[in-house]
Design a protein around this motif. Structure first.
Motif, PDB file in Angstrom:
ATOM      1  N   SER A  16     -30.097 -67.629-105.727  1.00  0.00           N
ATOM      2  CA  SER A  16     -30.359 -68.186-106.817  1.00  0.00           C
ATOM      3  C   SER A  16     -31.630 -68.881-106.521  1.00  0.00           C
ATOM      4  O   SER A  16     -32.687 -68.867-107.373  1.00  0.00           O
ATOM      5  N   GLU A  35     -36.505 -71.065 -96.019  1.00  0.00           N
ATOM      6  CA  GLU A  35     -35.197 -70.440 -95.858  1.00  0.00           C
ATOM      7  C   GLU A  35     -35.160 -70.600 -94.180  1.00  0.00           C
ATOM      8  O   GLU A  35     -36.060 -70.546 -93.492  1.00  0.00           O
ATOM      9  N   LYS A  36     -33.915 -70.920 -93.911  1.00  0.00           N
ATOM     10  CA  LYS A  36     -33.575 -71.190 -92.487  1.00  0.00           C
ATOM     11  C   LYS A  36     -33.423 -69.911 -91.665  1.00  0.00           C
ATOM     12  O   LYS A  36     -33.449 -69.902 -90.478  1.00  0.00           O
ATOM     13  N   GLY A  48     -20.356 -57.636-102.308  1.00  0.00           N
ATOM     14  CA  GLY A  48     -19.801 -56.570-102.738  1.00  0.00           C
ATOM     15  C   GLY A  48     -19.625 -55.511-101.779  1.00  0.00           C
ATOM     16  O   GLY A  48     -19.686 -54.281-102.181  1.00  0.00           O
ATOM     17  N   ASN A  53     -21.632 -56.805-106.262  1.00  0.00           N
ATOM     18  CA  ASN A  53     -21.238 -56.741-107.902  1.00  0.00           C
ATOM     19  C   ASN A  53     -22.160 -57.851-108.647  1.00  0.00           C
ATOM     20  O   ASN A  53     -21.747 -59.148-108.351  1.00  0.00           O
ATOM     21  N   ILE A 137     -34.375 -77.211 -93.300  1.00  0.00           N
ATOM     22  CA  ILE A 137     -34.592 -78.389 -94.059  1.00  0.00           C
ATOM     23  C   ILE A 137     -33.433 -79.373 -93.447  1.00  0.00           C
ATOM     24  O   ILE A 137     -32.191 -79.077 -93.585  1.00  0.00           O
ATOM     25  N   ASP A 180     -25.563 -77.667 -95.597  1.00  0.00           N
ATOM     26  CA  ASP A 180     -26.688 -78.708 -95.310  1.00  0.00           C
ATOM     27  C   ASP A 180     -26.873 -79.394 -96.710  1.00  0.00           C
ATOM     28  O   ASP A 180     -27.006 -80.213 -96.679  1.00  0.00           O
ATOM     29  N   ASP A 387     -24.239 -71.728-105.748  1.00  0.00           N
ATOM     30  CA  ASP A 387     -22.969 -72.107-104.836  1.00  0.00           C
ATOM     31  C   ASP A 387     -22.812 -73.761-104.568  1.00  0.00           C
ATOM     32  O   ASP A 387     -22.064 -74.073-104.008  1.00  0.00           O
ATOM     33  N   LEU A 400     -22.388 -64.428-108.745  1.00  0.00           N
ATOM     34  CA  LEU A 400     -23.819 -64.143-108.850  1.00  0.00           C
ATOM     35  C   LEU A 400     -24.239 -64.417-110.185  1.00  0.00           C
ATOM     36  O   LEU A 400     -25.195 -64.820-110.459  1.00  0.00           O
TER      37      LEU A 400
HETATM   38  C1  LIG Z   1     -18.871 -61.462 -98.179  1.00  0.00           C
HETATM   39  C2  LIG Z   1     -19.413 -61.617 -99.413  1.00  0.00           C
HETATM   40  C3  LIG Z   1     -19.355 -60.828-100.390  1.00  0.00           C
HETATM   41  C4  LIG Z   1     -19.628 -61.341-101.958  1.00  0.00           C
HETATM   42  N1  LIG Z   1     -19.779 -60.415-102.882  1.00  0.00           N
HETATM   43  C5  LIG Z   1     -20.157 -60.755-104.201  1.00  0.00           C
HETATM   44  C6  LIG Z   1     -20.321 -60.018-105.252  1.00  0.00           C
HETATM   45  O1  LIG Z   1     -20.176 -58.728-104.962  1.00  0.00           O
HETATM   46  N2  LIG Z   1     -20.477 -60.414-106.327  1.00  0.00           N
HETATM   47  C7  LIG Z   1     -20.642 -61.833-106.761  1.00  0.00           C
HETATM   48  O2  LIG Z   1     -20.752 -62.089-107.868  1.00  0.00           O
HETATM   49  N3  LIG Z   1     -20.477 -62.645-105.550  1.00  0.00           N
HETATM   50  C8  LIG Z   1     -20.077 -62.298-104.233  1.00  0.00           C
HETATM   51  N4  LIG Z   1     -20.181 -63.244-103.155  1.00  0.00           N
HETATM   52  C9  LIG Z   1     -20.470 -64.508-103.543  1.00  0.00           C
HETATM   53  C10 LIG Z   1     -21.988 -64.495-103.681  1.00  0.00           C
HETATM   54  O3  LIG Z   1     -22.520 -63.926-102.745  1.00  0.00           O
HETATM   55  C11 LIG Z   1     -22.494 -66.107-103.739  1.00  0.00           C
HETATM   56  O4  LIG Z   1     -22.026 -66.727-104.737  1.00  0.00           O
HETATM   57  C12 LIG Z   1     -23.934 -66.218-103.817  1.00  0.00           C
HETATM   58  O5  LIG Z   1     -24.700 -65.394-102.834  1.00  0.00           O
HETATM   59  C13 LIG Z   1     -24.448 -67.612-103.838  1.00  0.00           C
HETATM   60  O6  LIG Z   1     -25.919 -67.805-103.842  1.00  0.00           O
HETATM   61  P1  LIG Z   1     -26.752 -68.977-103.501  1.00  0.00           P
HETATM   62  O7  LIG Z   1     -27.942 -68.713-103.842  1.00  0.00           O
HETATM   63  O8  LIG Z   1     -25.985 -70.185-104.268  1.00  0.00           O
HETATM   64  O9  LIG Z   1     -26.281 -69.343-101.931  1.00  0.00           O
HETATM   65  P2  LIG Z   1     -26.624 -68.423-100.892  1.00  0.00           P
HETATM   66  O10 LIG Z   1     -26.650 -66.966-101.138  1.00  0.00           O
HETATM   67  O11 LIG Z   1     -25.434 -68.694 -99.842  1.00  0.00           O
HETATM   68  O12 LIG Z   1     -28.160 -68.765-100.118  1.00  0.00           O
HETATM   69  C14 LIG Z   1     -28.349 -70.053 -99.531  1.00  0.00           C
HETATM   70  C15 LIG Z   1     -29.337 -69.902 -98.765  1.00  0.00           C
HETATM   71  O13 LIG Z   1     -29.886 -71.159 -98.294  1.00  0.00           O
HETATM   72  C16 LIG Z   1     -30.121 -71.104 -96.837  1.00  0.00           C
HETATM   73  N5  LIG Z   1     -30.035 -72.276 -96.366  1.00  0.00           N
HETATM   74  C17 LIG Z   1     -28.963 -73.361 -96.083  1.00  0.00           C
HETATM   75  N6  LIG Z   1     -29.042 -74.538 -95.750  1.00  0.00           N
HETATM   76  C18 LIG Z   1     -30.465 -74.532 -95.342  1.00  0.00           C
HETATM   77  C19 LIG Z   1     -31.385 -75.262 -94.988  1.00  0.00           C
HETATM   78  N7  LIG Z   1     -31.052 -76.419 -94.659  1.00  0.00           N
HETATM   79  N8  LIG Z   1     -32.791 -75.056 -94.956  1.00  0.00           N
HETATM   80  C20 LIG Z   1     -33.370 -73.934 -95.336  1.00  0.00           C
HETATM   81  N9  LIG Z   1     -32.380 -72.844 -95.691  1.00  0.00           N
HETATM   82  C21 LIG Z   1     -31.203 -73.278 -95.955  1.00  0.00           C
HETATM   83  C22 LIG Z   1     -29.137 -69.986 -96.330  1.00  0.00           C
HETATM   84  O14 LIG Z   1     -29.653 -69.668 -95.163  1.00  0.00           O
HETATM   85  C23 LIG Z   1     -29.040 -69.322 -97.288  1.00  0.00           C
HETATM   86  O15 LIG Z   1     -30.059 -68.102 -97.525  1.00  0.00           O
HETATM   87  C24 LIG Z   1     -19.908 -62.913-101.941  1.00  0.00           C
HETATM   88  C25 LIG Z   1     -19.825 -63.578-100.956  1.00  0.00           C
HETATM   89  C26 LIG Z   1     -19.468 -63.177 -99.725  1.00  0.00           C
HETATM   90  C27 LIG Z   1     -19.344 -64.086 -98.726  1.00  0.00           C
END
Ligand SMILES: Cc1cc2nc3c(=O)[nH]c(=O)nc-3n(C[C@H](O)[C@H](O)[C@H](O)COP(=O)(O)OP(=O)(O)OC[C@H]3O[C@@H](n4cnc5c(N)ncnc54)[C@H](O)[C@@H]3O)c2cc1C
Length: 432
Positions: A16, A35-36, A48, A53, A137, A180, A387, A400
């Motif tokens: 996101s 990004e950390k 996926g 996916n 952060i 975090d 998330d 996603l």
């Molecule tokens: C193994 C696995 C497979 C998956 N497969 C699918 C799929 O095929 N299809 C689907 O729809 N969903 C899938 N999901 C779920 C999907 O990947 C997540 O819902 C999605 O990646 C969430 O995105 P996000 O941007 O909210 O957070 P994230 O992708 O978790 O990104 C958060 C980022 O913030 C960074 N961060 C955290 N704290 C800090 C901080 N204090 N300072 C700086 N940076 C920080 C982290 O390092 C990370 O890079 C899967 C999840 C897993 C674990």
């Protein structure tokens, strides 16, 4: 504004955060993406099973949102602005064609999650995006109750009028999502629901299950019972693993099983032929044995089941049958085989926990979010994506899509707000 003086700070370079940063940058606004991890998009690149996916091609938004039972009423507004159909055009415009498979699950045509990361990175370039990787952060900075920026773990402060929190939830923390953002939200008086691993594989100590690791069978029925009473029963594909069972069916039942485990020992039972009664299954065996009279059972049963599974059935029914020619298998022997194929039982000892969870619930309470633009109701210059929201959902591309929708809605709102500060107020729909 300049890179040192950004319009927007985005915390978290996951799915996101990257999408949001790219859209804002294309509108010529300055983004600082923090990004950390040393790299962006770690979780996305393993999503996926490495294929990502990316969405679900259910284009009826009402049907799509029925997969978010408790959150659907909040999501109508953002999904009316950016739906799964828009995800297709968004990625196709960035050179990433998508293909749809069974159950409308949609993947990049290349079948590579890393290509999704690469497509998002295309929009993240100078002069509009500054990326700080390896930077964690620690907290927001505040002045007179208003969030004004962020403080890194090493003590550096960055300021911007708008902050986007995209730090993910608690599932698979080795990818960087260690909660975090939840802590930062609590520190700014937001209510954050506790996280539980909801979509997660299940464990057993049964050695025969572990030995089947890598074997799957597409149409089984699994029952979970408590004190010999069946509580959950469902058909689908099950994957055996070196620790227990997984696959979409199991993953999506895991939160219910976790609930049962709190009440007592949970027994699982698999029926390999759920739509065939015992009598008909016995007749199938008789026909199979008639065709292969002098062959050994261990070489014949794999005509009905994957080889490993067939050998496990023999082992559990009566190991001595394996080396016997099928014409010597007695009626009693067949009965044991049929019963075993329809009642493969084992105890569930738990889930694999957060470390192996695909989806965890928990996050900011939805009542505290303004879903028309994805801002915090108490801090209107704070945006909340992906998330970080307390939304439970099944596997199938729904997680996603939630990231893409919330990122797009937040980015478009930010552009309007930033442009209205420059006395312009147009929204560019061409980014879809
Ligand atoms: C193994 C696995 C497979 C998956 N497969 C699918 C799929 O095929 N299809 C689907 O729809 N969903 C899938 N999901 C779920 C999907 O990947 C997540 O819902 C999605 O990646 C969430 O995105 P996000 O941007 O909210 O957070 P994230 O992708 O978790 O990104 C958060 C980022 O913030 C960074 N961060 C955290 N704290 C800090 C901080 N204090 N300072 C700086 N940076 C920080 C982290 O390092 C990370 O890079 C899967 C999840 C897993 C674990």
């Amino acid at each position: 504004m300049t890179p040192e003086d950004p319009d927007v700070i985005i915390i978290g370079g996951g799915a996101s955060g990257m999408m949001c940063a790219g859209i804002i940058a294309r509108a010529g606004k300055q983004v600082l993406l923090i990004e950390k991890n040393p790299e962006l998009g770690k979780k996305l690149s393993i999503s996926g099973g490495g294929r990502c996916n990316i969405t679900n091609a259910e284009f009826d938004t009402r049907v799509f949102l029925s997969n978010f039972p408790k959150a659907a009423k909040f999501l109508h507004s953002p999904f009316s602005k950016f739906s799964s159909r828009d995800t297709f055009s968004f990625f196709e415009k960035r050179g990433l064609p998508l293909v749809t498979e069974s159950r409308k699950r949609t993947f990049p045509a290349s079948q590579r999650a890393t290509d999704v990361v690469a497509a998002l990175k295309k929009d993240l370039h100078a002069p509009y995006v500054t990326i700080l990787t390896g930077t964690e952060i620690k907290s927001f900075t505040k002045e007179e109750g208003r969030i004004t920026g962020v403080l890194t773990r090493s003590g550096t402060r960055y300021h911007a009028p708008y902050i986007v929190l995209a730090t993910g939830g608690l599932a698979a923390p080795e990818t960087g999502s260690t909660g975090d953002g939840f802590r930062m939200l609590r520190d700014t008086d937001h209510s954050v629901a506790e996280s539980n691993p909801n979509v997660v594989p299940l464990k057993t100590n049964a050695k025969w299950v572990h030995r089947l690791s890598g074997t799957s069978h597409s149409f089984m029925e699994i029952r979970f019972s408590l004190n010999r009473v069946t509580k959950i029963k469902k058909k689908g594909k099950i994957l055996f693993t070196h620790f227990g069972i997984s696959g979409p069916l199991v993953l999506n039942l895991a939160s219910q099983v976790r609930g049962l485990l709190k009440r007592g020992p949970v027994h699982a039972e698999i029926n390999l032929f759920p739509d065939t009664n015992a009598g008909d299954l016995d007749k199938r065996l008789v026909r199979l044995f008639d065709k292969n009279k002098n062959k050994k059972l261990r070489n014949v049963l794999p005509e009905m089941l994957p080889k490993n599974l067939a050998h496990t059935v023999i082992y559990l029914a009566d190991p001595s049958l394996g080396e016997v020619s099928v014409h010597s298998v007695s009626k009693e022997g067949r009965k044991r085989l049929v019963k075993t194929m329809q009642t493969l039982g084992f105890m569930i000892t738990g889930t694999l926990g957060m470390g192996r969870a695909v989806i965890a619930d928990g996050g900011i309470e939805l009542e505290e979010v303004n879903f028309s633009n994805m801002t915090s109701r108490s801090h209107p210059n704070l945006y909340l994506l992906g998330d970080i929201l307390n939304i439970n959902r099944p596997t199938g591309g729904y997680s996603l899509q939630l990231c893409w929708t919330t990122a797009w809605v937040a980015a478009k709102d930010l552009i309007v707000r930033l442009e209205s500060e420059d006395t312009q107020d147009t929204v560019d729909e061409s980014d879809k």
